[in-house]
Design a protein around this motif. Sequence first.
Motif, mmCIF file in Angstrom:
data_model
loop_
_atom_site.group_PDB
_atom_site.id
_atom_site.type_symbol
_atom_site.label_atom_id
_atom_site.label_comp_id
_atom_site.label_asym_id
_atom_site.label_seq_id
_atom_site.Cartn_x
_atom_site.Cartn_y
_atom_site.Cartn_z
ATOM 1 N N THR A 21 0.859 -1.189 0.000
ATOM 2 C CA THR A 21 0.000 0.000 0.000
ATOM 3 C C THR A 21 0.894 1.238 0.000
ATOM 4 O O THR A 21 2.002 1.219 0.539
ATOM 5 C CB THR A 21 -0.920 0.042 1.230
ATOM 6 N N ALA A 22 0.399 2.287 -0.642
ATOM 7 C CA ALA A 22 1.125 3.565 -0.675
ATOM 8 C C ALA A 22 0.118 4.691 -0.491
ATOM 9 O O ALA A 22 -0.976 4.654 -1.059
ATOM 10 C CB ALA A 22 1.878 3.737 -1.985
ATOM 11 N N GLU A 23 0.507 5.690 0.297
ATOM 12 C CA GLU A 23 -0.360 6.837 0.533
ATOM 13 C C GLU A 23 0.492 8.030 0.936
ATOM 14 O O GLU A 23 1.537 7.868 1.588
ATOM 15 C CB GLU A 23 -1.393 6.533 1.624
ATOM 16 N N PRO A 24 0.086 9.222 0.533
ATOM 17 C CA PRO A 24 0.839 10.428 0.954
ATOM 18 C C PRO A 24 0.554 10.752 2.409
ATOM 19 O O PRO A 24 -0.529 10.460 2.929
ATOM 20 C CB PRO A 24 0.308 11.506 0.014
ATOM 21 N N ASP A 25 1.545 11.372 3.077
ATOM 22 C CA ASP A 25 1.331 11.818 4.450
ATOM 23 C C ASP A 25 1.402 13.340 4.516
ATOM 24 O O ASP A 25 1.549 14.017 3.496
ATOM 25 C CB ASP A 25 2.342 11.175 5.415
ATOM 26 N N ALA A 26 1.294 13.873 5.725
ATOM 27 C CA ALA A 26 1.224 15.331 5.898
ATOM 28 C C ALA A 26 2.578 16.010 5.753
ATOM 29 O O ALA A 26 2.653 17.230 5.713
ATOM 30 C CB ALA A 26 0.624 15.664 7.263
ATOM 31 N N THR A 27 3.675 15.250 5.682
ATOM 32 C CA THR A 27 5.018 15.838 5.618
ATOM 33 C C THR A 27 5.539 15.960 4.189
ATOM 34 O O THR A 27 6.707 16.299 3.991
ATOM 35 C CB THR A 27 5.995 14.998 6.451
ATOM 36 N N GLY A 28 4.703 15.667 3.185
ATOM 37 C CA GLY A 28 5.155 15.738 1.807
ATOM 38 C C GLY A 28 5.863 14.484 1.349
ATOM 39 O O GLY A 28 6.555 14.498 0.325
ATOM 40 N N ARG A 29 5.702 13.380 2.080
ATOM 41 C CA ARG A 29 6.311 12.112 1.696
ATOM 42 C C ARG A 29 5.228 11.097 1.332
ATOM 43 O O ARG A 29 4.065 11.250 1.688
ATOM 44 C CB ARG A 29 7.157 11.547 2.846
ATOM 45 N N ALA A 30 5.665 10.065 0.629
ATOM 46 C CA ALA A 30 4.787 8.936 0.340
ATOM 47 C C ALA A 30 5.186 7.788 1.260
ATOM 48 O O ALA A 30 6.364 7.426 1.355
ATOM 49 C CB ALA A 30 4.906 8.517 -1.115
ATOM 50 N N ARG A 31 4.205 7.216 1.928
ATOM 51 C CA ARG A 31 4.452 6.106 2.872
ATOM 52 C C ARG A 31 4.118 4.792 2.151
ATOM 53 O O ARG A 31 2.959 4.515 1.841
ATOM 54 C CB ARG A 31 3.579 6.298 4.109
ATOM 55 N N ILE A 32 5.151 4.002 1.873
ATOM 56 C CA ILE A 32 5.006 2.728 1.172
ATOM 57 C C ILE A 32 5.140 1.609 2.194
ATOM 58 O O ILE A 32 6.178 1.500 2.872
ATOM 59 C CB ILE A 32 6.056 2.579 0.062
ATOM 60 N N THR A 33 4.125 0.783 2.300
ATOM 61 C CA THR A 33 4.098 -0.312 3.283
ATOM 62 C C THR A 33 4.008 -1.636 2.539
ATOM 63 O O THR A 33 3.140 -1.826 1.682
ATOM 64 C CB THR A 33 2.899 -0.172 4.230
ATOM 65 N N ILE A 34 4.927 -2.552 2.877
ATOM 66 C CA ILE A 34 4.950 -3.895 2.285
ATOM 67 C C ILE A 34 4.823 -4.901 3.430
ATOM 68 O O ILE A 34 5.673 -4.938 4.328
ATOM 69 C CB ILE A 34 6.238 -4.140 1.486
ATOM 70 N N GLU A 35 3.768 -5.697 3.387
ATOM 71 C CA GLU A 35 3.508 -6.699 4.430
ATOM 72 C C GLU A 35 3.516 -8.094 3.824
ATOM 73 O O GLU A 35 3.067 -8.283 2.682
ATOM 74 C CB GLU A 35 2.150 -6.434 5.091
ATOM 75 N N ASP A 36 4.047 -9.049 4.596
ATOM 76 C CA ASP A 36 3.962 -10.459 4.198
ATOM 77 C C ASP A 36 3.496 -11.269 5.402
ATOM 78 O O ASP A 36 3.458 -10.770 6.537
ATOM 79 C CB ASP A 36 5.319 -10.957 3.683
ATOM 80 N N ASP A 37 3.124 -12.513 5.168
ATOM 81 C CA ASP A 37 2.643 -13.377 6.246
ATOM 82 C C ASP A 37 3.662 -14.451 6.600
ATOM 83 O O ASP A 37 3.308 -15.568 6.963
ATOM 84 C CB ASP A 37 1.306 -14.013 5.860
ATOM 85 N N GLY A 38 4.951 -14.086 6.445
ATOM 86 C CA GLY A 38 6.009 -15.033 6.773
ATOM 87 C C GLY A 38 6.308 -15.063 8.267
ATOM 88 O O GLY A 38 5.533 -14.565 9.096
ATOM 89 N N PRO A 39 7.475 -15.590 8.642
ATOM 90 C CA PRO A 39 7.819 -15.703 10.067
ATOM 91 C C PRO A 39 8.140 -14.371 10.722
ATOM 92 O O PRO A 39 8.110 -14.250 11.951
ATOM 93 C CB PRO A 39 9.037 -16.626 10.048
ATOM 94 N N GLY A 40 8.476 -13.354 9.923
ATOM 95 C CA GLY A 40 8.806 -12.054 10.487
ATOM 96 C C GLY A 40 10.183 -12.010 11.109
ATOM 97 O O GLY A 40 10.966 -12.961 11.032
ATOM 98 N N ILE A 41 10.497 -10.887 11.747
ATOM 99 C CA ILE A 41 11.786 -10.686 12.428
ATOM 100 C C ILE A 41 11.495 -10.253 13.858
ATOM 101 O O ILE A 41 10.750 -9.288 14.076
ATOM 102 C CB ILE A 41 12.644 -9.624 11.715
ATOM 103 N N PRO A 42 12.079 -10.914 14.857
ATOM 104 C CA PRO A 42 11.853 -10.503 16.250
ATOM 105 C C PRO A 42 12.304 -9.053 16.466
ATOM 106 O O PRO A 42 13.202 -8.547 15.785
ATOM 107 C CB PRO A 42 12.698 -11.479 17.051
ATOM 108 N N THR A 43 11.653 -8.410 17.426
ATOM 109 C CA THR A 43 11.939 -6.999 17.691
ATOM 110 C C THR A 43 13.411 -6.762 17.976
ATOM 111 O O THR A 43 14.017 -5.806 17.482
ATOM 112 C CB THR A 43 11.089 -6.511 18.867
#
Length: 454
Positions: free
Chosen positions: A370-392
């Motif tokens: 997903t991509a959407e503009p924010d209030a700071t003049g940037r585009a926020r690009i989010t990529i999600e998967d349903d894999g194992p992930g990475i611990p914090t």
Amino acid sequence: MRLMPRSLFGRLAALAALATIAALAFAALAIGAVLERFVMQGLDQRLDAQVALLATAVGPDGTVDRSRIVSPAPFDRAGSGWGWRIDAPAGTLASADLPQIEQPPLVDLRGHRHRRHEEGEPQPLDWRDAKGGARHARSLTVPTSAGPVRIAASAPREIVERPLRAAMTPLLGSLALLGLALGAATLVQLRLGLRPLATLRESLARVRTGQAEAVPADQPAELKPLADELNALLAENAAALANARGHVANLAHGLKTPLAALALRLDEQGRDPDGAMAAEVARIDRSIRHHLGRARADASGGTRRRTPLEPAIDGVAGALARIHADRAIAFTRSVPPGLALAIDPQDLDELLGNLLDNAWRWAASRIALTAEPDATGRARITIEDDGPGIPTEDRAEALRPGRRLDERGDGHGFGLSIVRELAELHGGTLALEAAPGSGLRAIVALPMAAPGPL
């Protein structure tokens, strides 16, 4: 203290204001002088006429025939301020309103002697009476056998000053209105005249943000040489950038292959028992990537291309879907139409390629972008998967060049670090979070390009 404004508009406006004020002041003085001359000429004609009438009463022997003395209006009215006087050898005759007049030449109220007049021509006299009032007279000396006879006719100078004041009041008001009109016209002229400079600045801004490649050549004659020089400079910068990118690409290809071969040789059994040489190779690779990125940023000269996001995502995702065709991964995207980023197309492809390649490698069944503009003049690009992930606790380590949290697969651990370097190179950021349920969420914030044609 700075007298002249720093802006061209302020300087031109100040000079125009000074010139307008000087011109209006000169016009007021010149018109006032002309009006005074005409009014004074009319008064002198009336006084000369009275002097001529009185001169007819003077005989050749210096005697004055009282029966021939004529006092027309307003000389015949006591208290009017108009009067006459005849100084003859036998005595003086005068009206009640004419005080004593000194013999010429006299000095006028401004301290200058009157010009010399022809013989037989009345002379002007100016003085102040006992009450301080300014008076004006015309005096004529008539020669006789008994001696000179002096004839004078006088009037208050207020006769001249009153109509001058009455005429100058509306005149000054008209000049003030004229000055305001000229000031408004000057401001409009400056706005219209300097507008091409603002247009040129906007054109340069479009070039800087990637909306245009050159400044329009259709400029006023005074600005066309400047526009041509700017376009020549932009062309030289573009050529230098292309040349630098070519050298960067050649250097990258020339160094990556030997480093990759060296890394493979070091992976062989017994060639690098303690891993020290492999660490040095990794350090060299990180240094090469770092300095290549800096060279690419310096070669750009601060200008950035305007790259549409949606076609870049489709191109990278289509290629990765074919590469990982053996895995049944569902890919979805949501991008606003026309969203464009201020980033080089090659850099955007590399950034998206690394993030989506990681997602395809580890996803279980789906990837969402997903991509959407924010209030700071940037585009926020989010990529999600349903894999194992990475611990914090391991996410910061995953962003370090050459660090692999899982030794499985054929990666070298540079993907996320490259993404972070590219994002920061273009004024953006990279963050890793946990996706809802399971998996990894990578969030990239990149500056948006200004609206305009692609």
